[in-house]
Structures are given as structure tokens and as C-alpha cells.
Design an enzyme around this catalytic site. Structure first.
Site, short mmCIF file in Angstrom:
data_model
loop_
_atom_site.label_atom_id
_atom_site.label_comp_id
_atom_site.label_asym_id
_atom_site.label_seq_id
_atom_site.Cartn_x
_atom_site.Cartn_y
_atom_site.Cartn_z
N CYS A 154 -2.68 -2.87 7.53
CA CYS A 154 -2.24 -2.80 8.93
C CYS A 154 -2.45 -1.37 9.44
O CYS A 154 -2.84 -0.48 8.68
CB CYS A 154 -0.78 -3.21 9.04
SG CYS A 154 0.36 -2.02 8.30
N GLU B 39 0.83 -1.21 0.00
CA GLU B 39 0.00 0.00 0.00
C GLU B 39 0.86 1.26 0.00
O GLU B 39 0.58 2.22 -0.72
CB GLU B 39 -0.91 0.04 1.24
CG GLU B 39 -1.83 -1.14 1.37
CD GLU B 39 -1.28 -2.22 2.30
OE1 GLU B 39 -0.12 -2.68 2.10
OE2 GLU B 39 -2.00 -2.62 3.22
N CYS C 113 -0.36 1.33 7.46
CA CYS C 113 -0.90 1.63 6.14
C CYS C 113 -2.25 2.34 6.23
O CYS C 113 -2.52 3.27 5.46
CB CYS C 113 -1.03 0.34 5.33
SG CYS C 113 0.58 -0.39 4.92
#
Length: 168
Positions: free
Chosen positions: A96, A68, A99
Site C-alpha cells: 500500500c 512489510e 508501506c
């Protein structure tokens, strides 16, 4: 980079098409770099892909080089702006916390992800950072697009690392 499907195509079909591209990038992560197979594509409001990436944290010795982040960095350079307003990020694994917060800061409109992450997912599984009302921006989340395909890649990657046969 690719362009979105013509006008009049349902959003679900567009989401599947871009997720297929993200899955192809996930394959590159594993095949080319022996990284965890996660891929991401960032598409602007006009439907043009302006960033893409796959996990590169091992290859680049960079703990922040998740798929990402790689895609958002590329998109930011393409737009010459750290704000990615109106953009959609397609990623094969639920983001996560790192990100997810980068997505909030970038002002993404949407994130579409495939497989949920029950250990570190920050888009609804463990945390829900993208919709947290305490932030000054919220990101729309669409979960589960081509989830089985992404989950299978991830499971078999880790099985291979542990010397176990792949699951079908």
C-alpha cells in the site's frame, strides 16, 4: 532466520524460495491471529533473512502493523539502522502507499510481491510510488512471483469472513 540459496542459482529461483517463506508467514497471520493473510521477509544484500512478519494491525491495535512494516522494523533492529540499503523485501500482496513510502525512506533495493492489489496497490497497480522520479530513491519492483498462491489465500480468507465456501 534462513540463508539464501548458494551462488549460481538464478534470481528467479531465489525470489520464489523467499516468496514461499512469505506465504508461510501469511498462513500464520490467518491461522494464529485471524488477520488478512499477508506475509513478508526482508533479506539483506548477502542473502540473509534479517526481518520477517505478517499482518498484525488487528492483534496489536496498530494501523501501521502491516507485514512489510513489521519485517522492516525487525530488520532495522537487526542492523541497528533505519536504512536497509541493498535489501530485498518479499511480500505476498502489493504494498500500500504507507508501506511503499516506508520502503523508499528505508532505501530498499528491491521489493518482490506476489498478488497485485487493484484497490490500494502502490507499486504499479493504483499508484507507482516506488518508481516515482520525484523521490530521492527508487525501489526496483518485481511483481507476480507466486501470485496465484497468494491471491487464492486472500480470496478464500475474505470468502470465509463472508460465510462463503472457499474456491479451489
Amino acid at each position: 532466520m534462513e540463508y539464501a540459496i548458494e551462488a549460481g542459482v538464478p534470481q528467479t529461483d531465489i525470489d520464489r524460495r523467499w516468496m514461499e517463506r512469505a506465504l508461510a508467514l501469511a498462513d500464520r497471520a490467518e491461522r494464529e491471529d485471524d488477520e488478512i493473510p499477508v506475509g513478508a521477509v526482508l533479506v539483506d544484500a548477502a542473502g540473509v533473512a534479517i526481518g520477517e512478519g505478517w499482518n498484525r494491525n488487528i492483534a496489536e491495535s496498530d494501523p501501521a502493523a502491516h507485514a512489510e512494516i513489521v519485517a522492516m522494523r525487525q530488520a532495522g533492529r537487526a542492523l541497528a539502522n533505519h536504512r536497509l540499503v541493498g535489501c530485498t523485501l518479499y511480500v505476498t500482496l502489493e504494498p500500500c502507499a504507507m508501506c511503499a513510502m516506508a520502503m523508499v525512506h528505508a532505501r530498499l533495493a528491491r521489493v518482490v510481491y506476489a498478488a497485485s492489489d487493484p484497490k490500494t496497490g502502490a507499486a504499479g497497480s493504483v499508484f507507482d510510488l516506488l518508481a516515482d522520479p520525484r523521490h530521492n530513491h527508487r525501489v526496483e519492483v518485481v511483481a507476480g512471483v507466486l501470485a496465484e498462491e497468494a491471491s487464492s489465500r486472500l480470496t478464500n480468507y475474505f470468502r470465509r469472513k463472508r460465510g462463503k465456501p472457499p474456491l479451489s
